[in-house]
Scaffold this active site. Structure first.
Site, PDB file in Angstrom:
ATOM      1  N   CYS A   1       0.827  -1.213   0.000  1.00  0.00           N
ATOM      2  CA  CYS A   1       0.000   0.000   0.000  1.00  0.00           C
ATOM      3  C   CYS A   1       0.860   1.262   0.000  1.00  0.00           C
ATOM      4  CB  CYS A   1      -0.924  -0.019   1.210  1.00  0.00           C
ATOM      5  SG  CYS A   1      -0.108  -0.491   2.765  1.00  0.00           S
TER       6      CYS A   1
HETATM    7  N1  LIG Z   1      -4.282  -3.929   5.489  1.00  0.00           N
HETATM    8  C1  LIG Z   1      -3.747  -3.294   4.455  1.00  0.00           C
HETATM    9  O1  LIG Z   1      -3.940  -2.068   4.294  1.00  0.00           O
HETATM   10  C2  LIG Z   1      -2.927  -4.020   3.467  1.00  0.00           C
HETATM   11  C3  LIG Z   1      -2.615  -5.361   3.608  1.00  0.00           C
HETATM   12  N2  LIG Z   1      -1.849  -5.991   2.663  1.00  0.00           N
HETATM   13  C4  LIG Z   1      -1.493  -7.400   2.805  1.00  0.00           C
HETATM   14  O2  LIG Z   1      -2.667  -8.188   2.538  1.00  0.00           O
HETATM   15  C5  LIG Z   1      -2.641  -9.361   3.336  1.00  0.00           C
HETATM   16  C6  LIG Z   1      -3.885  -9.386   4.225  1.00  0.00           C
HETATM   17  O3  LIG Z   1      -3.852  -8.221   5.029  1.00  0.00           O
HETATM   18  P1  LIG Z   1      -4.996  -7.854   6.067  1.00  0.00           P
HETATM   19  O4  LIG Z   1      -6.323  -8.176   5.491  1.00  0.00           O
HETATM   20  O5  LIG Z   1      -4.728  -6.488   6.522  1.00  0.00           O
HETATM   21  O6  LIG Z   1      -4.654  -8.895   7.235  1.00  0.00           O
HETATM   22  P2  LIG Z   1      -5.549  -9.358   8.457  1.00  0.00           P
HETATM   23  O7  LIG Z   1      -4.617  -9.681   9.552  1.00  0.00           O
HETATM   24  O8  LIG Z   1      -6.628  -8.368   8.692  1.00  0.00           O
HETATM   25  O9  LIG Z   1      -6.217 -10.692   7.910  1.00  0.00           O
HETATM   26  C7  LIG Z   1      -5.453 -11.832   7.633  1.00  0.00           C
HETATM   27  C8  LIG Z   1      -6.358 -12.924   7.093  1.00  0.00           C
HETATM   28  O10 LIG Z   1      -5.578 -14.072   6.779  1.00  0.00           O
HETATM   29  C9  LIG Z   1      -6.137 -15.224   7.429  1.00  0.00           C
HETATM   30  N3  LIG Z   1      -4.999 -16.059   7.794  1.00  0.00           N
HETATM   31  C10 LIG Z   1      -3.993 -15.735   8.637  1.00  0.00           C
HETATM   32  N4  LIG Z   1      -3.063 -16.726   8.662  1.00  0.00           N
HETATM   33  C11 LIG Z   1      -3.507 -17.679   7.809  1.00  0.00           C
HETATM   34  C12 LIG Z   1      -3.003 -18.933   7.406  1.00  0.00           C
HETATM   35  N5  LIG Z   1      -1.845 -19.412   7.872  1.00  0.00           N
HETATM   36  N6  LIG Z   1      -3.719 -19.659   6.499  1.00  0.00           N
HETATM   37  C13 LIG Z   1      -4.891 -19.196   6.029  1.00  0.00           C
HETATM   38  N7  LIG Z   1      -5.430 -18.007   6.370  1.00  0.00           N
HETATM   39  C14 LIG Z   1      -4.743 -17.252   7.249  1.00  0.00           C
HETATM   40  C15 LIG Z   1      -6.937 -14.685   8.586  1.00  0.00           C
HETATM   41  O11 LIG Z   1      -8.084 -15.457   8.825  1.00  0.00           O
HETATM   42  P3  LIG Z   1      -8.225 -16.621   9.888  1.00  0.00           P
HETATM   43  O12 LIG Z   1      -7.126 -16.445  10.899  1.00  0.00           O
HETATM   44  O13 LIG Z   1      -9.610 -16.463  10.432  1.00  0.00           O
HETATM   45  O14 LIG Z   1      -8.074 -17.860   9.041  1.00  0.00           O
HETATM   46  C16 LIG Z   1      -7.442 -13.354   8.016  1.00  0.00           C
HETATM   47  O15 LIG Z   1      -8.613 -13.554   7.263  1.00  0.00           O
HETATM   48  C17 LIG Z   1      -1.359  -9.329   4.151  1.00  0.00           C
HETATM   49  O16 LIG Z   1      -0.345 -10.019   3.484  1.00  0.00           O
HETATM   50  C18 LIG Z   1      -1.059  -7.831   4.202  1.00  0.00           C
HETATM   51  O17 LIG Z   1       0.260  -7.590   4.461  1.00  0.00           O
HETATM   52  C19 LIG Z   1      -1.440  -5.334   1.547  1.00  0.00           C
HETATM   53  C20 LIG Z   1      -1.727  -4.020   1.354  1.00  0.00           C
HETATM   54  C21 LIG Z   1      -2.465  -3.248   2.317  1.00  0.00           C
HETATM   55  C1  LIG Z   2       0.009   0.801   9.328  1.00  0.00           C
HETATM   56  C2  LIG Z   2       0.817  -0.459   9.123  1.00  0.00           C
HETATM   57  O1  LIG Z   2       1.207  -1.119  10.053  1.00  0.00           O
HETATM   58  N1  LIG Z   2       1.071  -0.808   7.858  1.00  0.00           N
HETATM   59  C3  LIG Z   2       1.804  -1.998   7.499  1.00  0.00           C
HETATM   60  C4  LIG Z   2       2.046  -2.024   6.024  1.00  0.00           C
HETATM   61  C5  LIG Z   2       0.848  -2.413   5.276  1.00  0.00           C
HETATM   62  C6  LIG Z   2       0.911  -3.780   4.677  1.00  0.00           C
HETATM   63  O2  LIG Z   2       0.045  -4.567   4.871  1.00  0.00           O
HETATM   64  O3  LIG Z   2       1.982  -4.061   3.932  1.00  0.00           O
HETATM   65  P1  LIG Z   2       2.140  -5.359   3.028  1.00  0.00           P
HETATM   66  O4  LIG Z   2       1.179  -5.229   1.954  1.00  0.00           O
HETATM   67  O5  LIG Z   2       3.520  -5.341   2.514  1.00  0.00           O
HETATM   68  O6  LIG Z   2       1.924  -6.549   3.857  1.00  0.00           O
HETATM   69  C7  LIG Z   2       3.194  -2.053   8.098  1.00  0.00           C
HETATM   70  O7  LIG Z   2       3.802  -1.029   8.306  1.00  0.00           O
HETATM   71  O8  LIG Z   2       3.698  -3.186   8.216  1.00  0.00           O
END
Ligand SMILES: NC(=O)C1=CN([C@@H]2O[C@H](COP(=O)(O)OP(=O)(O)OC[C@H]3O[C@@H](n4cnc5c(N)ncnc54)[C@H](OP(=O)(O)O)[C@@H]3O)[C@@H](O)[C@H]2O)C=CC1
Ligand SMILES: CC(=O)N[C@@H](CCC(=O)OP(=O)(O)O)C(=O)O
Length: 345
Positions: free
Chosen positions: A149
């Site tokens: 992001c």
């Molecule tokens: N939040 C953001 O703004 C952004 C996030 N990302 C990336 O996107 C991905 C998801 O982020 P986000 O939604 O914020 O994360 P969350 O922590 O909010 O959600 C993670 C999800 O993954 C599931 N999960 C965790 N571990 C496992 C596993 N071993 N096997 C299967 N399912 C699993 C969890 O569900 P459950 O434990 O119920 O199975 C949950 O649904 C990450 O890689 C993050 O870095 C990228 C850009 C921006």
């Molecule tokens: C506010 C905050 O904590 N932001 C996350 C970055 C967001 C993210 O999910 O990064 P990836 O898509 O690379 O996993 C961090 O700094 O690690």
């Protein structure tokens, strides 16, 4: 209709994917996983989706994640994505991975920042999913690595300027601030309301894992190794990223040249808005939408360009961009289901 599934549907990006797929005329959500909510109706956990998503949560390896599914979104943490991707690809499904597992082209760089990589052969096959710069490759991809992001907010304004040779590639500085949803939905003490409310701070100042991802793509744009100073900040908001970037223009270049460069580069881009002189990006203007707003202003005292970008970390910074990539991979119009989403006029 194209069947899609989500692994990781209980996290912030997974729920955002459900919102976007619900509004998408050509995608049908066939299954969504969560281990913590296994078997529970999605609507019982996420009330906004009542009457919209009729599914119950499946296990991440359940057969319904494949049945009638052309493309799987991996909305899981890094490491969990690299465990799931090979099997899905071997089963003939396309994959959009929202994690960092396939973004870095050099396995050694990945391992330095994230630890061991268990399917390095896939790094060369993965396409970096920033459609504004890799659209043609994404159309043919089986595995797309959705960018970070913070990274999207820095690459969109800087790549065209570096490609055009308008700014010095060795003195770039980016300060970015993100809403707390960027850290995911899992409970963490430092992210509870009492800790973040009415607070604002920098973090990861010794090095953030998005820095090598930015440098990888900026170096490709500049045609030489780029060094960037990046500092992330935690904003007491739920969603949104604002980046302020400082760049030294090459001799004779100024704000007008930068704006003209963007106007040419982004003339046909549906999700990049180049703001007019004197107008600056605001997170509320991109909230819930897939836009990234960019602007530039000269600082006559220092001679630097101040570059600004705003996006929603959950939409253009994650799930919106993932749907944009899925549209391309499935042969759909890139904008389908992604226009007119912003929640604040
Ligand atoms: N939040 C953001 O703004 C952004 C996030 N990302 C990336 O996107 C991905 C998801 O982020 P986000 O939604 O914020 O994360 P969350 O922590 O909010 O959600 C993670 C999800 O993954 C599931 N999960 C965790 N571990 C496992 C596993 N071993 N096997 C299967 N399912 C699993 C969890 O569900 P459950 O434990 O119920 O199975 C949950 O649904 C990450 O890689 C993050 O870095 C990228 C850009 C921006
Ligand atoms: C506010 C905050 O904590 N932001 C996350 C970055 C967001 C993210 O999910 O990064 P990836 O898509 O690379 O996993 C961090 O700094 O690690």
């Amino acid at each position: 209709m194209h069947g899609v599934a989500i692994v990781g549907g209980s996290g912030y990006t997974g729920v955002e994917l459900m919102r976007l797929i619900d509004a998408h005329p050509d995608l049908r959500l066939m299954a969504v996983s969560s281990r913590q909510y296994l078997g529970r109706p999605v609507a019982d956990v996420f009330g906004a989706l009542r009457g919209r998503v009729e599914l119950s949560f499946s296990a991440p390896d359940a057969p319904e994640l494949l049945d009638g599914v052309e493309l799987v979104f991996l909305a899981v943490p890094h490491k969990a994505a690299m465990a799931a991707a090979p099997g899905l690809l071997a089963a003939g499904r396309k994959v959009v991975d929202l994690s960092a597992d396939f973004r870095l082209r050099d396995a050694a760089v990945y391992e330095k920042w994230y630890g061991p990589h268990t399917c390095q052969d896939l790094l060369a096959k993965a396409v970096y999913g920033l459609p504004e710069f890799y659209r043609h490759q994404v159309r043919r991809a089986q595995l797309t690595a959705n960018p970070g992001c913070y990274v999207t907010s820095v690459l969109v304004p800087l790549v065209p300027l570096l490609r055009a040779g308008l700014v010095d590639s060795q003195s770039l500085i980016a300060d970015s601030a993100s809403g707390v949803s960027g850290a995911g939905r899992g409970a963490k003490m430092n992210l509870i309301h009492g800790e973040v409310h009415e607070d604002f701070k920098a973090y990861a100042v010794a090095g953030h894992r998005h820095t090598p991802e930015m440098e990888q793509e900026l170096s490709l744009a500049a045609g030489r190794e780029v060094r960037l100073t990046f500092t992330p900040h935690l904003l007491p908001m739920d969603r949104g990223i604002l980046s302020t970037i400082y760049a030294r223009p090459v001799a004779g270049a100024g704000e007008e040249d930068a704006r003209r460069c963007w106007q040419e580069a982004f003339a046909d881009e549906p999700f990049v808005r180049v703001l007019p002189a004197g107008v600056l990006p605001q997170t509320k203007h991109v909230r819930g939408g897939n836009m990234v707003d960019i602007a530039v202003a000269s600082d006559p005292r220092s001679g630097l360009l101040k570059i600004f970008s705003a996006l929603d970390n959950l939409t253009k910074g994650a799930s919106g961009q993932a749907v944009q990539n899925a549209n391309l991979m499935l042969g759909l119009n890139e904008t389908t289901g992604l226009l007119g989403l912003a929640t604040t006029p």
